[in-house]
Design a protein around this motif. Structure first.
Motif, PDB file in Angstrom:
ATOM      1  N   GLN A 138      43.279  67.678  57.373  1.00 40.16           N
ATOM      2  CA  GLN A 138      43.184  67.457  55.926  1.00 40.16           C
ATOM      3  C   GLN A 138      41.948  66.612  55.598  1.00 40.16           C
ATOM      4  O   GLN A 138      41.233  66.882  54.638  1.00 40.16           O
ATOM      5  N   LEU A 193      39.040  68.913  55.860  1.00 35.01           N
ATOM      6  CA  LEU A 193      39.010  69.796  54.686  1.00 35.01           C
ATOM      7  C   LEU A 193      38.432  69.054  53.479  1.00 35.01           C
ATOM      8  O   LEU A 193      37.561  69.572  52.786  1.00 35.01           O
ATOM      9  N   ASP A 194      38.919  67.844  53.244  1.00 36.44           N
ATOM     10  CA  ASP A 194      38.439  67.066  52.096  1.00 36.44           C
ATOM     11  C   ASP A 194      36.938  66.794  52.201  1.00 36.44           C
ATOM     12  O   ASP A 194      36.210  66.886  51.214  1.00 36.44           O
ATOM     13  N   ILE A 234      34.979  70.037  51.437  1.00 37.58           N
ATOM     14  CA  ILE A 234      34.961  70.352  50.003  1.00 37.58           C
ATOM     15  C   ILE A 234      34.058  69.377  49.259  1.00 37.58           C
ATOM     16  O   ILE A 234      33.325  69.766  48.346  1.00 37.58           O
ATOM     17  N   THR A 283      30.702  70.643  47.079  1.00 42.35           N
ATOM     18  CA  THR A 283      30.585  70.477  45.622  1.00 42.35           C
ATOM     19  C   THR A 283      29.355  69.677  45.205  1.00 42.35           C
ATOM     20  O   THR A 283      29.184  69.396  44.020  1.00 42.35           O
ATOM     21  N   VAL A 326      33.417  77.450  45.774  1.00 38.14           N
ATOM     22  CA  VAL A 326      34.039  76.314  46.459  1.00 38.14           C
ATOM     23  C   VAL A 326      35.542  76.546  46.587  1.00 38.14           C
ATOM     24  O   VAL A 326      36.147  76.233  47.623  1.00 38.14           O
ATOM     25  N   PHE A 327      36.159  77.117  45.560  1.00 34.37           N
ATOM     26  CA  PHE A 327      37.583  77.445  45.630  1.00 34.37           C
ATOM     27  C   PHE A 327      37.858  78.424  46.771  1.00 34.37           C
ATOM     28  O   PHE A 327      38.808  78.265  47.528  1.00 34.37           O
ATOM     29  N   ASN A 366      37.558  76.607  50.032  1.00 31.54           N
ATOM     30  CA  ASN A 366      38.754  75.785  50.209  1.00 31.54           C
ATOM     31  C   ASN A 366      39.925  76.632  50.689  1.00 31.54           C
ATOM     32  O   ASN A 366      40.687  76.228  51.574  1.00 31.54           O
ATOM     33  N   THR A 367      40.062  77.816  50.143  1.00 33.57           N
ATOM     34  CA  THR A 367      41.150  78.714  50.535  1.00 33.57           C
ATOM     35  C   THR A 367      41.036  79.108  52.004  1.00 33.57           C
ATOM     36  O   THR A 367      42.028  79.056  52.744  1.00 33.57           O
ATOM     37  N   GLN A 410      41.861  76.087  54.148  1.00 31.83           N
ATOM     38  CA  GLN A 410      43.299  75.791  54.128  1.00 31.83           C
ATOM     39  C   GLN A 410      44.079  76.819  54.950  1.00 31.83           C
ATOM     40  O   GLN A 410      45.034  76.471  55.642  1.00 31.83           O
TER      41      GLN A 410
END
Length: 190
Positions: A83, A86-87, A90, A94, A169-170, A173-174, A177
């Motif tokens: 996590q 991942l953060d 992202i 961005t 970016v979405f 992220n997908t 995840q």
């Protein structure tokens, strides 16, 4: 057209506003192109990494953003560590979006400021001339509105590019995840 002609046609404020908006526009286009290319490369890479994981491999591919964010950390791949990775990915993805949002929201106001100042200067000059007719006023106001048009011309691409990159970016992220979900899911034999 030389500088003195330009300054006589447009006031100093309008010139400053137009230069400012021109710089904004150049930076908006550059930011979009650069971030688009970076995000596309990352998206294609993460799609391949997900395919590798789905093919039955239990280890995170080395070229995944998740793995590259954990380099130098001697810890087992736990859900909190993934996590964190991942953060961080992202956050890095961005970069530049805030700038695009700022330009999209401020450029019309900067252009409007230039227009208002130019109209005020035009009316002050026209007030000294007792023969102010529409033939005299219309060209002055027309020149003053150029700043507003430039502000809108800068804001629209900035807003559109911002939304487009947010979507990229979405998607990134997908994919990240999904990789985490595959890695932390219990392995069962069917």
């Amino acid at each position: 057209m030389n500088l003195t002609t330009l300054l006589s046609d447009y006031g100093v404020t309008a010139i400053v506003v137009l230069v400012w908006l021109s710089l904004y526009f150049i930076l908006v286009v550059w930011t979009f192109v650069y971030r688009y290319l970076v995000l596309n490369i990352a998206l294609n890479n993460e799609k391949k990494c997900l395919e590798v994981l789905l093919s039955g491999r239990n280890a995170l591919p080395k070229n995944s953003l998740l793995g590259s964010n954990l380099i130098g950390i001697d810890k087992k791949l736990t859900e909190p560590m993934l996590q964190y990775s991942l953060d961080k990915a992202i956050k890095d993805a961005t970069i530049g979006l805030t700038f695009l949002g700022i330009v999209a929201s401020t450029a019309p106001f900067i252009g409007l400021f230039g227009t208002v100042v130019e109209i005020l200067e035009a009316f002050s000059k026209l007030g000294t001339n007792s023969k102010a007719t529409l033939d005299v006023i219309a060209p002055v106001i027309s020149k003053a509105l150029v700043a507003t048009a430039a502000g809108i011309l800068t804001a629209v691409p900035a807003y559109s590019f911002n939304l487009f990159l947010k979507r990229k970016v979405f998607e990134l992220n997908t994919y990240l995840q999904l990789q985490i979900n595959v890695l932390i899911s219990p392995k069962t034999n069917l």
